[in-house]
Design a protein around this motif. Structure first.
Motif, PDB file in Angstrom:
ATOM      1  N   ARG A  61       0.823  -1.199  -0.107  1.00 29.05           N
ATOM      2  CA  ARG A  61      -0.188   0.025  -0.007  1.00 29.05           C
ATOM      3  C   ARG A  61       0.839   1.546  -0.132  1.00 29.05           C
ATOM      4  O   ARG A  61       0.199   2.168   0.165  1.00 29.05           O
ATOM      5  CB  ARG A  61      -1.042   0.065   1.208  1.00 29.05           C
TER       6      ARG A  61
ATOM      7  N   GLY B 109      -0.458   4.698  -3.514  1.00 27.81           N
ATOM      8  CA  GLY B 109      -0.819   4.356  -1.798  1.00 27.81           C
ATOM      9  C   GLY B 109      -0.656   5.537  -1.011  1.00 27.81           C
ATOM     10  O   GLY B 109      -1.184   6.580  -1.323  1.00 27.81           O
TER      11      GLY B 109
ATOM     12  N   GLN C 286      -5.932   1.894  -9.588  1.00 29.79           N
ATOM     13  CA  GLN C 286      -5.443   0.650  -8.589  1.00 29.79           C
ATOM     14  C   GLN C 286      -6.786   0.683  -7.719  1.00 29.79           C
ATOM     15  O   GLN C 286      -7.202   1.536  -7.146  1.00 29.79           O
ATOM     16  CB  GLN C 286      -4.331   1.141  -7.630  1.00 29.79           C
TER      17      GLN C 286
ATOM     18  N   TRP D 141      -7.968  -0.680  -4.206  1.00 31.95           N
ATOM     19  CA  TRP D 141      -7.327  -1.028  -2.816  1.00 31.95           C
ATOM     20  C   TRP D 141      -8.638  -1.581  -1.861  1.00 31.95           C
ATOM     21  O   TRP D 141      -9.386  -0.616  -1.299  1.00 31.95           O
ATOM     22  CB  TRP D 141      -6.694   0.377  -2.068  1.00 31.95           C
TER      23      TRP D 141
ATOM     24  N   SER E  38      -7.579  -0.872   2.077  1.00 36.48           N
ATOM     25  CA  SER E  38      -6.647   0.299   1.885  1.00 36.48           C
ATOM     26  C   SER E  38      -6.294   0.766   3.484  1.00 36.48           C
ATOM     27  O   SER E  38      -5.015   1.066   3.414  1.00 36.48           O
ATOM     28  CB  SER E  38      -7.832   1.546   1.518  1.00 36.48           C
TER      29      SER E  38
END
Length: 307
Positions: free
Chosen positions: A42, A59, A286, A288, A291
């Motif tokens: 991440r 991230g 992306q 996630w 997250s």
């Protein structure tokens, strides 16, 4: 020589590997496996297919050192600053909430450079596209199976991936987790969101007075960063790059949708916030699923401390 496997090549896994290399009382063979195609987890950084010097952090956007962390972990920040891996974040971020004693840092080479630094320090054998599926106990060794290839044996296995992925593992490991521990682990919840990186041709102008902005009035978009501006990089040879992070409700609603469909919706909302934004030459979206950790119920001390 003991064989140690660390599953997950994000911040936790890479730092764990570096610390084991530094602190282990005797030599160990270190291996780091990750199911992705690159390190970062991440804290990943994507590069433009047309110019690898044009990057976006998909991230974490910056590193915040709180007074609590500074008290306990200042040496880590000092080392990264001395090596130029971190630098103070000086670019304007609108809507950022600063607490007394906080310091913010950015990574000039992308946030994943922190992970790559620790992996290099560890000297570990790093393998990508290694998705762990089972862990079994065989003759006092941990036999670790992955989606492809034969299983391998290790003396120690450290799991650093999100909790739901740990709970999906098959084999003896599932029986080693007590019911109480399983309930505690199942109580961990994560927020979900999308990140969309956009890369532009050299010479493109994105005329805004900020390097980053928290958005509070849009159902889709929570944060926008002009990534090169965040890192104080201005070059006639490198096009600007921009990254968008969605709100959690948008991420949850579209979690099981095709990434391409979510990308188009995000771009439509971005155009409403930044009208006249040119079309990028490349994008990277992306999803996630895990997250950020939202909630966890601490294990009782007898479980948290281990044997």
């Amino acid at each position: 020589m003991a064989r140690v496997l660390i599953v997950g090549a994000g911040l936790t896994g890479s730092l764990c590997a570096a610390l084991l290399r530094k602190e282990a009382p005797r030599p160990v063979h270190l291996a780091v496996w990750d199911e992705a195609g690159d390190s970062g987890g991440r804290m990943s950084t994507a590069r433009s297919p047309y110019n690898p010097q044009s990057t976006v952090d998909l991230g974490a956007q910056y590193i915040t050192c709180t007074s609590h962390y500074a008290k306990h972990h200042q040496s880590f920040y000092d080392d990264l600053l001395a090596l130029g891996i971190l630098k103070p974040l000086t670019a304007p971020i609108e809507g950022m909430v600063m607490k007394e004693g906080d310091c913010n840092f950015m990574a000039p080479q992308g946030i994943s450079s922190i992970i790559k630094h620790y992996l290099k320090e560890s000297g570990a054998d790093v393998c990508f596209r290694h998705c762990v599926t089972q862990i079994n106990l065989r003759n006092d060794k941990w036999e670790v199976s992955k989606e492809t290839g034969p299983p391998e044996q290790f003396d120690i296995v450290v799991l650093t991936m999100p909790v739901p992925q740990i709970l999906q593992l098959q084999g003896d490991i599932a029986n080693l987790i007590s019911e109480c521990q399983r309930r505690q682990l199942e109580s961990v919840s994560y927020s979900s969101r999308y990140a969309l990186g956009l890369f532009y041709e050299a010479g493109t102008k994105i005329d805004v007075p900020w390097a980053g902005q928290y958005i509070t009035s849009n159902p889709c978009i929570r944060f926008i960063s002009i990534d090169n501006k965040k890192r104080n990089i201005e070059s006639s040879e490198i096009g600007p790059s921009l990254v968008v992070h969605t709100t959690v409700p948008f991420g949850v609603t579209h979690l099981d949708h095709h990434t391409e469909d979510a990308e188009e919706l995000i771009f439509q909302q971005l155009e409403a916030i930044l009208p006249g934004l040119p079309r990028p030459v490349a994008t990277r979206c992306q999803k996630w699923r895990y997250s950020q950790m939202d909630f966890w119920e601490p294990l009782p001390s007898s479980f948290a401390s281990g044997p």
